[in-house]
Design a protein around this motif. Structure first.
Motif, PDB file in Angstrom:
ATOM      1  N   THR A 171      33.168  36.573  41.191  1.00 44.03           N
ATOM      2  CA  THR A 171      32.469  35.436  40.590  1.00 44.03           C
ATOM      3  C   THR A 171      31.500  35.906  39.516  1.00 44.03           C
ATOM      4  O   THR A 171      31.345  35.261  38.485  1.00 44.03           O
ATOM      5  CB  THR A 171      31.728  34.636  41.679  1.00 44.03           C
ATOM      6  N   PHE A 172      30.865  37.057  39.739  1.00 41.27           N
ATOM      7  CA  PHE A 172      29.910  37.577  38.765  1.00 41.27           C
ATOM      8  C   PHE A 172      30.566  38.414  37.673  1.00 41.27           C
ATOM      9  O   PHE A 172      30.040  38.523  36.573  1.00 41.27           O
ATOM     10  CB  PHE A 172      28.826  38.408  39.468  1.00 41.27           C
ATOM     11  N   VAL A 173      31.715  39.003  37.946  1.00 42.89           N
ATOM     12  CA  VAL A 173      32.355  39.922  36.997  1.00 42.89           C
ATOM     13  C   VAL A 173      33.270  39.195  36.016  1.00 42.89           C
ATOM     14  O   VAL A 173      33.287  39.510  34.829  1.00 42.89           O
ATOM     15  CB  VAL A 173      33.144  41.017  37.757  1.00 42.89           C
ATOM     16  N   PHE A 174      34.012  38.217  36.493  1.00 44.09           N
ATOM     17  CA  PHE A 174      35.002  37.554  35.649  1.00 44.09           C
ATOM     18  C   PHE A 174      34.461  36.228  35.130  1.00 44.09           C
ATOM     19  O   PHE A 174      33.724  35.525  35.808  1.00 44.09           O
ATOM     20  CB  PHE A 174      36.300  37.318  36.426  1.00 44.09           C
ATOM     21  N   TYR A 175      34.904  35.888  33.933  1.00 42.62           N
ATOM     22  CA  TYR A 175      34.424  34.679  33.285  1.00 42.62           C
ATOM     23  C   TYR A 175      35.587  34.020  32.554  1.00 42.62           C
ATOM     24  O   TYR A 175      36.462  34.693  32.027  1.00 42.62           O
ATOM     25  CB  TYR A 175      33.295  35.016  32.304  1.00 42.62           C
ATOM     26  N   GLY A 176      35.612  32.705  32.500  1.00 43.49           N
ATOM     27  CA  GLY A 176      36.624  31.973  31.750  1.00 43.49           C
ATOM     28  C   GLY A 176      38.005  32.089  32.368  1.00 43.49           C
ATOM     29  O   GLY A 176      38.178  32.017  33.580  1.00 43.49           O
TER      30      GLY A 176
ATOM     31  N   PHE B 225      38.709  34.541  35.173  1.00 38.67           N
ATOM     32  CA  PHE B 225      38.341  34.126  36.523  1.00 38.67           C
ATOM     33  C   PHE B 225      39.512  33.427  37.207  1.00 38.67           C
ATOM     34  O   PHE B 225      39.751  33.624  38.396  1.00 38.67           O
ATOM     35  CB  PHE B 225      37.117  33.212  36.493  1.00 38.67           C
TER      36      PHE B 225
END
Length: 150
Positions: A109-114, A117
């Motif tokens: 949740t904190f490492v991947f974005y967009g 994720f």
């Protein structure tokens, strides 16, 4: 009690048999855009808005379902000899798998974005089953191997 809700042992064999073909199909579809033409439905319209589907190929859905069912059959089928120790090992493995899955989910949740994720979540769907099967089989193998060593 737990063994009453487990599937018969023969289902485990089906799970192992179908896991590799469905996993290969899934990776071929994701990374090589491989699609089976007979799984294409043209001009399908289901509902409105989010569920409008036109010229949809269901190769990925077939592969995902096949992998899920295969892992389910492997994880929740009885062993040849099901006893209290195996039931405890099964429960411990499931608990550990859930802990690790939750940890991976929090970190992801904190490492991947967009869009990354969503891809992470797609792979994360399998972690509970894979960790459970891996840990259960490993401890069972070590236990049986140590008994045979004596």
């Amino acid at each position: 009690m737990l063994s009453k809700i487990l599937l018969p042992y023969k289902f485990q064999k089906f799970g192992w048999t179908f896991l590799l073909p469905f996993a290969v199909l899934l990776f071929a579809n994701i990374y090589s855009y491989f699609e089976m033409s007979w799984l294409t439905i043209e001009g399908l319209k289901v509902g409105g808005g989010l569920f409008n589907i036109f010229d949809k190929n269901f190769t990925k859905e077939l592969a995902l379902t096949g992998v899920f069912i295969s892992l389910f059959l492997i994880a929740f089928s009885k062993e040849k000899e099901e006893d209290e120790y195996i039931q405890k090992l099964r429960l411990d493995s499931l608990l550990l798998a859930y802990y690790i899955h939750t940890f991976i989910l929090i970190v992801g949740t904190f490492v991947f974005y967009g869009f990354g994720f969503l891809e992470f979540m797609a792979y994360n769907m399998f972690t509970i089953q894979l960790i459970f099967i891996g840990r259960f089989r490993w401890v069972l193998y070590r236990q049986r191997h140590s008994i045979l060593s004596f």
